[in-house]
Scaffold this motif. Structure first.
Motif, PDB file in Angstrom:
ATOM      1  N   HIS A   1       0.835  -1.207   0.000  1.00 48.94           N
ATOM      2  CA  HIS A   1       0.000   0.000   0.000  1.00 48.94           C
ATOM      3  C   HIS A   1       0.869   1.257   0.000  1.00 48.94           C
ATOM      4  CE1 HIS A   1      -3.574  -2.381   1.906  1.00 48.94           C
ATOM      5  NE2 HIS A   1      -3.391  -2.663   0.632  1.00 48.94           N
ATOM      6  N   ARG A   2       1.917   1.273   0.822  1.00 43.23           N
ATOM      7  CA  ARG A   2       2.793   2.453   0.862  1.00 43.23           C
ATOM      8  C   ARG A   2       3.571   2.587  -0.449  1.00 43.23           C
ATOM      9  NH1 ARG A   2       4.744   2.121   7.261  1.00 43.23           N
ATOM     10  NH2 ARG A   2       2.615   2.408   8.055  1.00 43.23           N
ATOM     11  N   ALA A   3       3.944   1.449  -1.039  1.00 45.83           N
ATOM     12  CA  ALA A   3       4.620   1.498  -2.338  1.00 45.83           C
ATOM     13  C   ALA A   3       3.677   2.015  -3.419  1.00 45.83           C
ATOM     14  CB  ALA A   3       5.139   0.110  -2.707  1.00 45.83           C
ATOM     15  N   GLU A   4       2.399   1.674  -3.304  1.00 47.30           N
ATOM     16  CA  GLU A   4       1.412   2.195  -4.254  1.00 47.30           C
ATOM     17  C   GLU A   4       1.325   3.719  -4.138  1.00 47.30           C
ATOM     18  OE1 GLU A   4      -3.396   1.984  -5.163  1.00 47.30           O
ATOM     19  OE2 GLU A   4      -2.464   0.407  -3.941  1.00 47.30           O
ATOM     20  N   GLY A   5       1.362   4.231  -2.920  1.00 47.84           N
ATOM     21  CA  GLY A   5       1.348   5.676  -2.726  1.00 47.84           C
ATOM     22  C   GLY A   5       2.579   6.334  -3.311  1.00 47.84           C
ATOM     23  N   TYR A   6       3.726   5.704  -3.133  1.00 49.29           N
ATOM     24  CA  TYR A   6       4.992   6.177  -3.706  1.00 49.29           C
ATOM     25  C   TYR A   6       4.872   6.280  -5.230  1.00 49.29           C
ATOM     26  CZ  TYR A   6       9.908   5.268  -5.248  1.00 49.29           C
ATOM     27  OH  TYR A   6      11.137   5.265  -5.871  1.00 49.29           O
ATOM     28  N   ALA A   7       4.283   5.235  -5.836  1.00 53.45           N
ATOM     29  CA  ALA A   7       4.125   5.223  -7.298  1.00 53.45           C
ATOM     30  C   ALA A   7       3.105   6.265  -7.757  1.00 53.45           C
ATOM     31  CB  ALA A   7       3.702   3.825  -7.757  1.00 53.45           C
ATOM     32  N   ARG A   8       2.008   6.415  -7.018  1.00 54.14           N
ATOM     33  CA  ARG A   8       0.980   7.392  -7.383  1.00 54.14           C
ATOM     34  C   ARG A   8       1.538   8.811  -7.365  1.00 54.14           C
ATOM     35  NH1 ARG A   8      -4.824   5.986  -4.499  1.00 54.14           N
ATOM     36  NH2 ARG A   8      -5.120   3.883  -5.376  1.00 54.14           N
ATOM     37  N   ALA A   9       2.339   9.112  -6.364  1.00 57.97           N
ATOM     38  CA  ALA A   9       2.917  10.456  -6.281  1.00 57.97           C
ATOM     39  C   ALA A   9       3.800  10.735  -7.491  1.00 57.97           C
ATOM     40  CB  ALA A   9       3.715  10.603  -4.987  1.00 57.97           C
ATOM     41  N   HIS A  10       4.560   9.736  -7.909  1.00 57.89           N
ATOM     42  CA  HIS A  10       5.377   9.901  -9.111  1.00 57.89           C
ATOM     43  C   HIS A  10       4.498  10.154 -10.339  1.00 57.89           C
ATOM     44  CE1 HIS A  10       8.778   8.301  -6.769  1.00 57.89           C
ATOM     45  NE2 HIS A  10       9.566   8.743  -7.751  1.00 57.89           N
ATOM     46  N   THR A  11       3.435   9.351 -10.480  1.00 53.97           N
ATOM     47  CA  THR A  11       2.547   9.484 -11.635  1.00 53.97           C
ATOM     48  C   THR A  11       1.926  10.878 -11.688  1.00 53.97           C
ATOM     49  OG1 THR A  11       2.058   7.112 -11.593  1.00 53.97           O
ATOM     50  CG2 THR A  11       0.491   8.534 -12.755  1.00 53.97           C
ATOM     51  N   ARG A  12       1.499  11.377 -10.538  1.00 55.94           N
ATOM     52  CA  ARG A  12       0.899  12.711 -10.491  1.00 55.94           C
ATOM     53  C   ARG A  12       1.896  13.789 -10.919  1.00 55.94           C
ATOM     54  NH1 ARG A  12      -1.972  12.123  -4.532  1.00 55.94           N
ATOM     55  NH2 ARG A  12      -3.628  10.676  -5.161  1.00 55.94           N
ATOM     56  N   ALA A  13       3.181  13.510 -10.701  1.00 53.18           N
ATOM     57  CA  ALA A  13       4.219  14.472 -11.094  1.00 53.18           C
ATOM     58  C   ALA A  13       4.714  14.223 -12.511  1.00 53.18           C
ATOM     59  CB  ALA A  13       5.387  14.392 -10.111  1.00 53.18           C
TER      60      ALA A  13
END
Length: 355
Positions: A215-227
């Motif tokens: 779940h935390r890795a998913e958040g890490y990936a989502r933040a990258h995608t948003r940027a």
């Protein structure tokens, strides 16, 4: 033995010749049940003040001393809550258990702590604490996943359980949004201009389907995608929550040819290990490498660590409140509590050096 003498436990006089006073003797003299005597002498709820006062007076007059196991047997409960954690020694688990214990102790419950690190140990924990075992009144699972079949079987037999860290539909639970945790931790690094962000991931513990790291890795990936970015998979290293193990893992990241300018560690104890690795390599935080953790460990403020606070003790308190509510109501449906998290900004995050 005369008719007005209380009988002893085994109808025999003890060696000193003085009859042994039993809980039943106190109950008869006070005109109440043995369960009421048990609750009154243990200071539990649901005993009228006048009744409690009368029971204590009779117990004092008869010089009765409470035998705790016998009292619990008489009341039909163990007044024990069994707690399962992957590792009882870690700060996170110990903090939750401490808060849980303080809340439940005030209600007259003891904790029975078990380390559960595998599927077999989890199965044994449920067997030992089944309703029929008479070993505990309820269970609390801290960061231990339970599949729906096991949860259904436990609830079907009347079991009472609370899960902390992971949501299981059939069990009451206390959680935080770990995807959001990963996003927030990564976004502060992105906001400071970092584009090469390493990830110290928690070992997933596949045998127990431990979902928090993913779940935390998913958040890490989502933040990258948003940027508008894609995370570099070579910058992810899995390790335990031990600072010693994380120190070795951070050496891999910080000693690579593509050294990241920042690291997101999934817990503060990993971040402490990364700080040590940076020092080993003569790297300064945040000048040479920025760092964000999760938890807000007791020592995080002392070392200036920016972290996502997840109010760890509050999770134990919330679990205790759910548990006591369920024990007080035989048909209480599962309840799910999601606690807030917050970013705590300190000194470990800065902008990357040009070039």
């Amino acid at each position: 033995m005369s008719a007005d003498q209380p009988e002893t436990t085994d109808n025999k006089r003890p060696p000193n010749g003085v009859p042994m006073i039993r809980m039943g003797d106190v109950a008869r003299a006070a005109g109440v049940s043995t369960a009421t005597v048990s609750r009154a002498l243990r200071g539990l709820q649901h005993v009228a003040p006048a009744t409690r006062k009368r029971v204590h007076a009779v117990a004092a007059e008869l010089d009765y001393r409470l035998n705790l196991p016998a009292a619990r047997l008489a009341a039909g409960t163990t007044n024990t809550i069994a707690v399962a954690v992957p590792d009882p020694a870690t700060w996170f688990n110990a903090t939750i258990v401490g808060a849980l214990g303080r809340e439940t102790a005030s209600a007259g419950y003891d904790l029975l702590l078990s380390g559960v690190a595998s599927v077999d140990e989890r199965r044994r924990f449920f067997e030992l604490n089944s309703v029929r075992s008479g070993r505990s009144d309820a269970v609390v699972l801290i960061d231990i996943a339970v599949d729906e079949a096991d949860a259904d079987a436990f609830v079907a037999q009347g079991g009472c359980a609370v899960s902390v860290g992971l949501r299981t539909p059939l069990l009451s639970s206390v959680t935080v949004d770990n995807v959001a945790v990963g996003c927030v931790a990564t976004e502060i690094l992105l906001d400071h201009g970092h584009r090469s962000i390493g990830l110290l991931s928690l070992s997933s513990g596949d045998s127990l389907n431990f979902a928090i790291p993913s779940h935390r890795a998913e958040g890490y990936a989502r933040a990258h995608t948003r940027a508008g970015l894609t995370p570099n998979p070579s910058l992810t290293v899995s390790t335990s929550n031990s600072s010693t193990a994380a120190r070795r893992a951070a050496h891999v990241l910080l000693g690579s040819a593509e050294r990241p300018s920042a690291i997101f560690a999934m817990c503060d104890e990993q971040a402490f290990g990364a700080m040590l690795a940076a020092r080993d390599l003569d790297l300064r935080i945040p000048d040479d490498v920025s760092l964000v953790g999760v938890d807000d460990h007791d020592q995080s403020r002392l070392v200036g660590l920016t972290t996502v606070r997840q109010h760890v003790a509050d999770q134990g308190t919330a679990a205790a409140e759910l548990m006591l509510r369920m024990l007080g109501s035989s048909n209480a449906p599962p309840q799910h509590v999601q606690l807030d998290t917050e970013l705590i900004v300190r000194d470990s995050v800065g902008s990357p050096r040009p070039g």
